[in-house]
Design an enzyme around this catalytic site. Sequence first.
Site, PDB file in Angstrom:
ATOM      1  N   ASP B  15       9.934  74.182  26.133  1.00  0.00           N
ATOM      2  CA  ASP B  15      10.523  74.677  25.056  1.00  0.00           C
ATOM      3  C   ASP B  15      10.723  74.084  23.003  1.00  0.00           C
ATOM      4  O   ASP B  15      10.654  73.973  22.353  1.00  0.00           O
ATOM      5  CB  ASP B  15      11.601  75.138  25.241  1.00  0.00           C
ATOM      6  CG  ASP B  15      13.206  75.857  23.846  1.00  0.00           C
ATOM      7  OD1 ASP B  15      12.297  76.651  23.919  1.00  0.00           O
ATOM      8  OD2 ASP B  15      13.992  76.133  24.598  1.00  0.00           O
ATOM      9  N   CYS B 239      12.718  75.554  14.776  1.00  0.00           N
ATOM     10  CA  CYS B 239      12.981  77.128  14.320  1.00  0.00           C
ATOM     11  C   CYS B 239      11.610  76.864  13.304  1.00  0.00           C
ATOM     12  O   CYS B 239      11.215  76.829  12.208  1.00  0.00           O
ATOM     13  CB  CYS B 239      13.802  77.395  13.694  1.00  0.00           C
ATOM     14  SG  CYS B 239      13.492  78.766  13.660  1.00  0.00           S
TER      15      CYS B 239
END
Lengths: 307, 307
Positions: B15, B239
């Site tokens: 991730d 992000c």
Amino acid sequence: MLPPKVKIVEVAPRDGLQNEKDFVATGLKIDLINRLAKAGLQNVESASFVSPKWVPQMADGAAVMAGIERRPGTIYSALTPNMRGFEAALEAKVDEIVIFGAASEAFSQKNINCSIAESIARFEPVAKAAKEAGLRVRGSISCALGCPYQGDVPVASVVDVVERMKALGCDEIDIADTIGVGTAGRTREVMAAVSKVFPRERLSGHFHDTYGQAVANVYAALQEGIEIFHASVAGLGGCPYAKGATGNVATEDVIFLLNGLGIETGVDLDQLVEIGDFISQAIGKPSASRVGRALLAKKRDGVTPCV
Amino acid sequence: MLPPKVKIVEVAPRDGLQNEKDFVATGLKIDLINRLAKAGLQNVESASFVSPKWVPQMADGAAVMAGIERRPGTIYSALTPNMRGFEAALEAKVDEIVIFGAASEAFSQKNINCSIAESIARFEPVAKAAKEAGLRVRGSISCALGCPYQGDVPVASVVDVVERMKALGCDEIDIADTIGVGTAGRTREVMAAVSKVFPRERLSGHFHDTYGQAVANVYAALQEGIEIFHASVAGLGGCPYAKGATGNVATEDVIFLLNGLGIETGVDLDQLVEIGDFISQAIGKPSASRVGRALLAKKRDGVTPCV
């Protein structure tokens, strides 16, 4: 049951700016304080009447206090280390004076070369004069969750300092995690203990985010019924000793938590994020507020970050 | 009563690195995974067997799995979006496969053009094959505390997805706050609700720190008895859509909280901080871990930051 309402003491103009190397112009300080009060902050720590030799950044306290608008109901506070500082604060018409001491004996000895008890006793004339002049008196206890010199700080030491400050007539007492090492369990333990000797609704939590624990500590303290929290817009108040280490918890991040919990603060988050951006740009530092950065990015890029 | 022991699922290798623009060398991924397992992380999300066209960063999953040391007892997981991915994961001898779905209907429609129910149903053959092969199956539910498209996500939607994943035979189910908007109260509400339909000790909290709430959400979830948390060393996993917005909560910051609460994790914080520094330097990004930054500054400068 969490408290339905919380008061935020905004400390950026004093605690936040105090460690800035470059002198922050008086006009900018005034602008910052006015904006914060307008955004709904009910209590703004605005100045420190300490010797300019010690803290040159705060040398313009009188000018700052003379220049700000006074919003009705807003409390403008200033630190007063001694009678001389108190006289200056009185002259400047502050609403609340702040006296202070450490909960750590090692810290007290190392920094001001006297015991905790002696350091608090020195504030007796200041507190007395302030009460006589009808000013609010706030007592701030540093190193309440840990000390850079002695490490662990016994809960009993914090309780002892609270009792001494209570005896001086303090209206409000701050439990400050100056170095940010406290975690949620210890926060609750300390808050529960001090609530037994001082009215819970006049205790506050002042948490630094150095170890990323400040928002969790606010949540922990809320569960002990604490209703007053200190915070600094944009997380202003870096550490002079260590690059990259963060200081005060960002007001934006605390308000985001409280909004999510449905706790009333009277603070407008959108305005606050704008103020954080304004002051960060003015002093040329990136904001340490995660909420500030995320909401500004969302506004700028038109996306909700991090899907 | 907080749980005495917590399992951390370290997600940095998958991730965390997934959104890196520059390809992270296979050897570096292997080194990172080995170091994390050695530091005591019992579960490391190590690869994603997704089409390299979609996620080029994860194209070397087979090589990564072939290259790592296998510490006895450590669970090495990989994402498997379909049967093809599952076959590759089986071939690569992963211990656990991860299937996933969103709790937000709007998110599901927008991202994979089908309903939540359809998206979960598609995993049925994967889950079945995994169980038959004796692999653990983990189900991950994104947008469980908020959605970038629909905003609020009803608690009932999260419960519904948990029930569907339970029906597929999931051993563990992740409640993921993908965009980091959740606060402590909602976290508790959702965890309490899903605990009623799935064994609490096999639920996990996956929190993003975009709004600075992740550590507080871990503390909130602990109070609901949650014993498994996801975290990413150095807070890896920025992000892609918004500069400055933070992603996964940093493992260092979660371990600092858990250590403070006296909760056992088996993770060595000093080693973890070194790993955070190592990977941050290797990919040329500052660490997003406040604990990492503070402890490294303390080591470097010989002072405890922020007095």
